[in-house]
Every structure is written in C-alpha cells, then in structure tokens.
Design an enzyme around this catalytic site. Structure first.
Site, short mmCIF file in Angstrom:
data_model
loop_
_atom_site.label_atom_id
_atom_site.label_comp_id
_atom_site.label_asym_id
_atom_site.label_seq_id
_atom_site.Cartn_x
_atom_site.Cartn_y
_atom_site.Cartn_z
N LYS A 36 0.92 -1.26 -0.08
CA LYS A 36 0.06 -0.09 0.17
C LYS A 36 1.10 1.20 0.22
O LYS A 36 2.00 1.38 0.82
CB LYS A 36 -0.81 -0.06 1.53
CG LYS A 36 -1.96 0.98 1.37
CD LYS A 36 -2.72 0.69 2.65
CE LYS A 36 -3.94 1.39 2.88
NZ LYS A 36 -4.62 1.32 3.89
N SER A 51 -9.58 1.05 2.88
CA SER A 51 -8.73 1.98 2.25
C SER A 51 -7.34 1.23 1.48
O SER A 51 -7.00 1.66 0.41
CB SER A 51 -8.17 2.91 3.17
OG SER A 51 -7.08 2.23 3.81
N SER A 80 -9.67 -1.55 7.10
CA SER A 80 -9.25 -0.99 5.64
C SER A 80 -8.59 -2.36 5.03
O SER A 80 -8.10 -2.25 3.76
CB SER A 80 -8.15 0.02 5.97
OG SER A 80 -8.97 1.29 5.99
#
Lengths: 57, 440
Positions: free
Chosen positions: B76, B152, B176
């Site tokens: 990420k 996310s 997330s």
C-alpha cells in the site's frame, strides 16, 4: 444542545479559532455538514455511561 | 495468474523455478491488468529484477533464501519504499523527498525472501472504504469493474484478486484490510495491535493503525505470518473449536448475501455459543472519534497550509475532525480500554468469534444508498458497520471469503484473543476447507 444549525456554526467558529484553522468560505458548508454527521456518529459514545470502576482503571 | 505464495516459495527454494521468471511473470500480469483495475501507483520493476537475481544466486550457492523466496509482493502506498515518494494517496505529500529506506514491514518481508514489485493505490491517507481517489483514480474490483475494490487498502485487495501479486501489504484502522478482502474475495489478516513494526509508514490514527496483509488463501497469509513472527503453525479441527456467534448488532442490518455468508460459515462449526458483544454502537462511535481526532491532529499543519490539496472526499472529514472536542476523544480512549477488557472476557467462553465482514457486496462507484430489510442507508458509513466497532480493541482478525453465496464475493471475520494469531489462522484454514467442501 449541540446539533441545530446555529450551534454547529458556532462550534466551527470557536473550535477553528482555537486550533488556528482558517476555514475558507467555500469549505464552511461542507464542514458544518460533516460536523453534523460526526455528532450523529459519535452520539452513541456520548450517551454511553462507562462503568466507573473500569473507566478509572 | 500467478501461483500461490506457498508453491512459489517451495519451487524457488528447491531450484525448480527461478525467482527472476516469477518476477517477469508478475510484471507481465501487472502490465496487462493494471490499466483496467488501477491497483498500482508505482511499479518498481528494476529493483524487483535485481532482488530476484539475488534470490536466484543464493539458491545456486546452496544458501537459504528465506521462507518467502521469490514471492512477489506489493505494498500500500503509505509504506516507505527507498527511492520512491510515499504519497499515501494524497497530493499533500507528493512534493516530499523520496524515502531513503524501506518501511520495516517491507524490510521484514524481503528478509524472508519476498520481492517487492511496487506500491498500491489507496484512499487518501487511508481514510475511507471505497478507494475512489480523486488524485490517483479509483481502484476497480476485478470481479466487476463498475464496483469498488473496497478500501482503504483497495489496491492491495484488487492486486491479489486479479493475480498481479499473491501477497500485498496493507493497513487496517477501521476495516481497511478486511473490507477489500471481503469485496474482492481474498483473505485479509490483521495481527494483534503492535505485533508488526509500523516504522516507515504514514499513519492515519496511531492508536488503531495495524499493519497486515492480503493473500489469495489462508495458507498464503499464514505463511507470511510465520515468516514475520517466527511462530509455528498449529493444527486445529473445527470440532475442537468453540465459536462465538454474535447476536444483536452483529446479526442485524445486513443484506441477504452477507447473512447467507455468515450462516454458511457458522454451519461449519459443530460447537457454537451465542455471545453478545457489549455496547457495539458506542464501540463504533469510539473508533470513529479516535480515528477522526488522531487523523486530523496529524494533518493539522497541512490543513492550515493547503486544504485544497486534499481529496474532496476526505477534506471535510479532516477539517471537521480537527474541531472535535478533547473531552470526546478522552471518553473514546476510556471506552476503548473498557471495551478491550470486555471483549477479552468473551474469550473465557469461546475460542474465536465469527462475525460478518461487510454488510453488503461491493457497491458500484457512485452508489450512494443501499436497501437493507426495507430501509435505506447511506453506503459509505454503512460499509464499516461490522469491522469498525472491534477495531479499537486491537484483536487479531482474519477475514476470509465464503464462496458460492452470491454472484460477487463476500467474507466473514474470525476474531481471536490478543496474540492468538496462530489459532485464528488454524481455524480459518479449516473453515476455508470446509466451505470449499460444502460448495463442491
């Protein structure tokens, strides 16, 4: 009671000044809407009485 | 489609497969797929090729390349990658200098032999469940490109689901990792709070941020856990496990698909006990207040200097969060401590808790409301209904898909007591097998 429009605007004014945040005019309406949503989302916490012995641990 | 983590590592370690070939394959799949899905923000091809050659040289020299030898992974875009600007999905950080070293989690995976191939798209500063990023584009769900991959860590879920990488690092503050895992039909793991080093990552809310990862199977995420923690696998049959079946809040307000997933998973456990998680609405509110307050405090200087650089989808959450009364944050922290104790007590009677993950299938981009049981709810705040309340307790959680209950993927959460990752993974592995068997 926080939640009506004028209260939310006063909240914005006072708290923004306290943290030295200048919220420009185009952003004020969405921030007020977000404050209203935040209040609704956090309300269950504000209404909850944490058992005293545990909270004071 | 790439092999799974276990078979790549086994073949590379045995000299039957060159890490260089695995990486070329991964880069080829990324090149083919990423245009439609938009999972990657940066591809570190040359670095990956160099690292793969090092792995192959170790194998040729008869040395141990590590338990994840040659496994391509991506991170990420809030984890530092040496030589790359860590943008965390935001323009606010885009002018920063490139990171001078890798984040601790990346270093740990590479020490175990894995090979970083790039950075993954996300919600701005990890603040949201949709990965519909105004600056770097939306990440589409590989199962249906008109729908979100979740967030996310949307790039992490989509990259694994599309077969671009078999393993992806993410973070989980309110769901997330678990939401993208549920929406994309992959397995997400969030270890106990603090068990994975967070050095070198851009935080959202430090008292709730967890580093975790996504893989295509429980075995794959378990192998990553073993490599990072040094813990051994344990064996556990479902018949030996007492599962807590949450009543009330966690059994309400979900679509038929989510209910079918929960029922199918629950039916695999012969020993079930009804449990009531205390004050779930307040727990969710506390997690929200902590996130809102901490996230805005971290970005206060940026909000003063350049609010217009923020994604409109997160800007007003950051601005309003900066105005949250301190008394609310303090109450949320007091609640967090009380709630953690209450949850830990539940594990005196059960081994794991089984909870729904997302209350719905992945929504379409632009879908604002969802109908559940004849009521209309806003999509965005509803997505985290089952992940957010337990987030602040910091418990280890594995989210795994329940196949065959709907046209699109949907998952469930297995939650354990603190530091019981090996048990949760063992139960998840057996549940995964049982669900596959039930479907066949």
């Amino acid at each position: 009671m926080i939640g009506d429009r004028q209260q939310l605007e006063r909240w914005l004014e006072g708290a923004a000044a306290a943290v030295n945040l200048d919220i420009a005019a185009p952003h004020r309406e969405p921030v007020v809407a977000q404050l209203e949503l935040n209040l609704a989302l956090i309300r269950p916490l504000l209404d909850f009485d944490i058992p005293a012995t545990d909270a004071s641990e | 489609m790439l092999h799974d983590v276990s078979s790549i590592a086994e073949q590379v370690r045995g000299g039957d497969l060159a890490a260089a070939d695995v990486i070329e394959r991964a880069l080829s799949v990324i090149s083919t797929q990423n245009g439609a899905i938009n999972a990657f923000t940066t591809v570190t091809a040359e670095r990956a090729r160099r690292r793969a050659r090092e792995i192959d040289a170790l194998v040729a020299a008869g040395k141990d390349p590590g338990p994840l030898a040659g496994v391509p992974f991506a991170a990420k875009d809030l984890f530092d990658i040496a030589g790359v600007v860590t943008i965390a999905g935001s323009r606010v950080l885009a002018a920063n200098a490139a990171a001078d070293r890798d984040a601790a989690a990346i270093r740990a995976l590479e020490r175990a032999g894995a090979v970083l191939v790039g950075a993954l798209n996300m919600e701005e500063f990890a603040y949201g469940f949709l990965t519909d990023n105004a600056h770097y584009g939306r990440t589409c769900n590989p199962h249906d490109l008109t729908r979100t991959a979740g967030g996310s860590s949307g790039g992490s879920g989509a990259a694994v689901a599309a077969g671009m990488v078999p393993l992806a690092l993410g973070t989980d503050t309110n769901g997330s990792i678990r939401i993208p895992a549920s929406f994309c039909g992959v397995v997400g793991m969030k270890p106990t709070f603090g068990r994975v080093d967070r050095a070198g990552m851009v935080p959202l809310a430090p008292s709730q941020d967890h580093v975790g990862w996504i893989g295509s199977s429980v075995s794959d995420v378990a192998l990553a856990w073993r490599a990072l923690s040094g813990e051994a696998d344990i064996g556990k049959q479902l018949s030996e496990v007492v599962v807590g079946e949450a009543t009330g809040y966690f059994a309400e307000r979900m679509t038929p698909a989510a209910r079918a997933a929960l029922s199918a998973a629950c039916a695999q456990f012969p020993r079930r006990r009804a449990v009531e998680i205390p004050a779930p609405d307040a727990a969710r509110a506390a997690a929200y207040a902590i996130t809102s307050s901490e996230a805005s405090a971290l970005r206060l200087d940026d909000l003063r200097r350049s609010p217009d650089l923020f994604d409109p989808a997160t800007r007003y959450r950051f601005l309003a969060g900066a105005l949250l009364p301190a008394a609310w944050y303090i109450k949320a922290k007091q609640f967090q401590r009380w709630f953690r104790g209450q949850l830990e007590r539940l594990f005196e009677d059960v081994d794991v808790l089984l909870l729904p993950a997302s209350p719905m299938l992945a929504p379409r981009f632009g879908e604002e409301t969802i109908e559940i049981d004849g009521h209309t709810y806003p999509v965005r705040p509803t997505i985290g209904r089952f992940t957010q309340p337990i987030s602040s307790a910091g418990l280890p959680i594995v989210c795994l898909p329940v196949p065959g209950v709907a046209a699109l993927p949907i998952g469930v959460q297995l939650v354990g007591r603190p530091n019981s990752e090996s048990l949760v993974l063992a139960v998840a592995r057996q549940l995964e097998r049982a669900l596959a068997g039930a479907q066949a």
